[in-house]
Design an enzyme around this catalytic site. Structure first.
Site, mmCIF file in Angstrom:
data_model
loop_
_atom_site.group_PDB
_atom_site.id
_atom_site.type_symbol
_atom_site.label_atom_id
_atom_site.label_comp_id
_atom_site.label_asym_id
_atom_site.label_seq_id
_atom_site.Cartn_x
_atom_site.Cartn_y
_atom_site.Cartn_z
ATOM 1 N N CYS A 154 6.027 5.359 8.608
ATOM 2 C CA CYS A 154 5.371 5.063 7.333
ATOM 3 C C CYS A 154 6.422 5.025 6.222
ATOM 4 C CB CYS A 154 4.325 6.133 7.035
ATOM 5 S SG CYS A 154 3.492 5.818 5.491
ATOM 6 N N ASN A 183 0.832 -1.210 0.000
ATOM 7 C CA ASN A 183 0.000 0.000 0.000
ATOM 8 C C ASN A 183 0.859 1.250 0.000
ATOM 9 O OD1 ASN A 183 -0.429 1.861 2.581
ATOM 10 N ND2 ASN A 183 0.150 -0.187 3.318
ATOM 11 N N THR A 203 -3.766 -6.307 7.889
ATOM 12 C CA THR A 203 -4.078 -6.889 6.577
ATOM 13 C C THR A 203 -5.063 -8.055 6.650
ATOM 14 O OG1 THR A 203 -1.926 -6.188 5.777
ATOM 15 C CG2 THR A 203 -3.003 -7.927 4.526
HETATM 16 C C1 LIG Z 1 -3.939 -0.248 3.864
HETATM 17 C C2 LIG Z 1 -2.995 -0.003 5.012
HETATM 18 C C3 LIG Z 1 -2.935 1.254 5.592
HETATM 19 C C4 LIG Z 1 -2.076 1.489 6.661
HETATM 20 N N1 LIG Z 1 -2.057 2.730 7.233
HETATM 21 C C5 LIG Z 1 -1.275 2.941 8.336
HETATM 22 C C6 LIG Z 1 -1.330 4.180 9.018
HETATM 23 O O1 LIG Z 1 -2.108 5.086 8.686
HETATM 24 N N2 LIG Z 1 -0.491 4.343 10.081
HETATM 25 C C7 LIG Z 1 0.373 3.367 10.522
HETATM 26 O O2 LIG Z 1 1.083 3.572 11.505
HETATM 27 N N3 LIG Z 1 0.398 2.160 9.905
HETATM 28 C C8 LIG Z 1 -0.402 1.931 8.838
HETATM 29 N N4 LIG Z 1 -0.381 0.709 8.221
HETATM 30 C C9 LIG Z 1 0.527 -0.355 8.734
HETATM 31 C C10 LIG Z 1 -0.210 -1.299 9.685
HETATM 32 O O3 LIG Z 1 -0.700 -0.626 10.817
HETATM 33 C C11 LIG Z 1 0.727 -2.446 10.132
HETATM 34 O O4 LIG Z 1 1.821 -1.914 10.845
HETATM 35 C C12 LIG Z 1 1.258 -3.272 8.966
HETATM 36 O O5 LIG Z 1 0.281 -3.376 7.950
HETATM 37 C C13 LIG Z 1 1.684 -4.672 9.389
HETATM 38 O O6 LIG Z 1 0.607 -5.389 9.973
HETATM 39 P P1 LIG Z 1 -0.346 -6.419 9.137
HETATM 40 O O7 LIG Z 1 0.570 -7.327 8.391
HETATM 41 O O8 LIG Z 1 -1.191 -7.081 10.173
HETATM 42 O O9 LIG Z 1 -1.157 -5.564 8.209
HETATM 43 C C14 LIG Z 1 -1.242 0.439 7.154
HETATM 44 C C15 LIG Z 1 -1.320 -0.830 6.569
HETATM 45 C C16 LIG Z 1 -2.179 -1.061 5.514
HETATM 46 C C17 LIG Z 1 -2.241 -2.442 4.929
#
Ligand SMILES: Cc1cc2nc3c(=O)[nH]c(=O)nc-3n(C[C@H](O)[C@H](O)[C@H](O)COP(=O)(O)O)c2cc1C
EC number: 1.3.-.-
Length: 302
Positions: free
Chosen positions: A125, A67, A263
């Site tokens: 980020c 993303n 995710t």
């Molecule tokens: C679509 C999307 C948007 C995200 N937006 C943010 C955000 O605004 N701020 C942030 O700290 N992390 C953001 N993340 C990261 C997630 O919070 C997380 O750290 C990362 O996706 C790993 O976890 P997961 O594998 O369970 O998704 C985003 C992830 C995704 C997939």
């Protein structure tokens, strides 16, 4: 049985919504809380509104998604309305905030301090505009300064969310701890990565590159938690690729006191929280452990 606590805040269970997924509105945050999450983290927001990148902003790949949303944010004033409507009786509310410098972070934190239980600082980020996100969190000095400014501005606990895109994540974690962080969230998405459309020959994301999340990044997230647990004293929230209760157990054993899920909600919906809490309860019942806190750091035993 799953009751635990993080930075002195009581949680009915250690599962939280990760920042950025279904986190822009009170209605979806409340939906996640009703589905069984112990806490929800909002989408990251800033002082001023920011449009973020053009679509497409996400693309599915093997093992997860990439993303590049570009930290779209309606600005803190608009977000206050949402945070006011989060049901903090059924679970805890965490605000994820970002800014360009310590003053902006401190300003936004001060605006929402009374509306949430914890503030999470997004200094990680991987696809932010220059000067934001990981460009802060890849530098120990900048990280320390942001954390310190927010710590001086608010009385509620603060988590620093770190990026895995560094040579030594422990160095950054220690800087955040020195700045006064009450806890650390590990990890933000990995990367940047990219996917190319082989029909048109163009990168699929409008920003070309984005952060990788989902099951493929879990081993890296678990290693980051393990490393940081060895070298810091503050609690850790583990995040990256969690799909099942066995993943949660791995993060707890590595040293996380709580975990976040992002995710996998796109694959399964908010029902994932009820399924994992129920499986985790069954596991603990049949195990030698009496509580979540008994499990934290179990992989570090001699
Ligand atoms: C679509 C999307 C948007 C995200 N937006 C943010 C955000 O605004 N701020 C942030 O700290 N992390 C953001 N993340 C990261 C997630 O919070 C997380 O750290 C990362 O996706 C790993 O976890 P997961 O594998 O369970 O998704 C985003 C992830 C995704 C997939």
């Amino acid at each position: 049985m799953l009751k635990t606590q993080l930075c002195g805040i009581k949680l009915k269970n250690p599962l939280m919504l990760a920042a950025g997924v279904l986190g822009s509105h009170a209605s979806s945050l409340n939906w996640i809380l009703k589905s069984g999450a112990g806490a929800v983290v909002s989408k990251s927001f800033s002082k001023e509104p920011n449009d973020g990148y053009r679509n497409p902003t996400t693309v599915a790949v093997e093992g997860g998604i990439i993303n590049a949303i570009g930290l779209s944010s309606p600005g803190v004033e608009a977000f206050i309305d949402e945070l006011e409507s989060v049901n903090r009786i059924i679970g805890k509310s965490i605000a994820s905030i970002y800014g360009a410098n310590p003053e902006e972070f401190a300003y936004v934190a001060g605006k929402v301090e009374d509306l949430v239980d914890i503030i999470e600082l997004n200094v990680s980020c991987p696809h932010a505009m220059e000067g934001y996100g990981a460009s802060i969190g890849q530098n120990p000095e900048l990280t320390r300064n942001v954390v310190k400014a927010v710590k001086e501005a608010v009385d509620i606990p603060i988590l620093a969310k770190l990026t895995p895109n560094v040579t030594d994540i422990l160095e950054i974690a220690v800087a955040a701890e020195e700045g006064g962080a009450d806890g650390l969230t590990l990890i933000n998405s990995l990367g940047p990565g990219m996917k190319i459309d082989i029909v048109t020959g163009n990168p699929i994301l409008a920003n070309k590159f984005g952060g990788m999340s989902g099951p493929a990044i879990k081993p890296i997230a678990v290693r980051c938690v393990y490393d940081v647990y060895e070298g810091t004293e503050i609690p850790i929230v583990g995040v990256g690729g969690i799909r099942n209760y066995t993943d949660v157990i791995e993060f707890l054993y590595a040293g996380a006191s709580a975990v976040q899920i992002g995710t996998s909600i796109m694959y399964e919906g908010p029902e994932i929280f009820g399924r994992i809490t129920s499986d985790l309860e069954d596991f603990i019942e049949e195990s030698e452990f009496n509580s979540i806190s008994d499990m934290v750091g179990f992989a570090h035993k001699e």
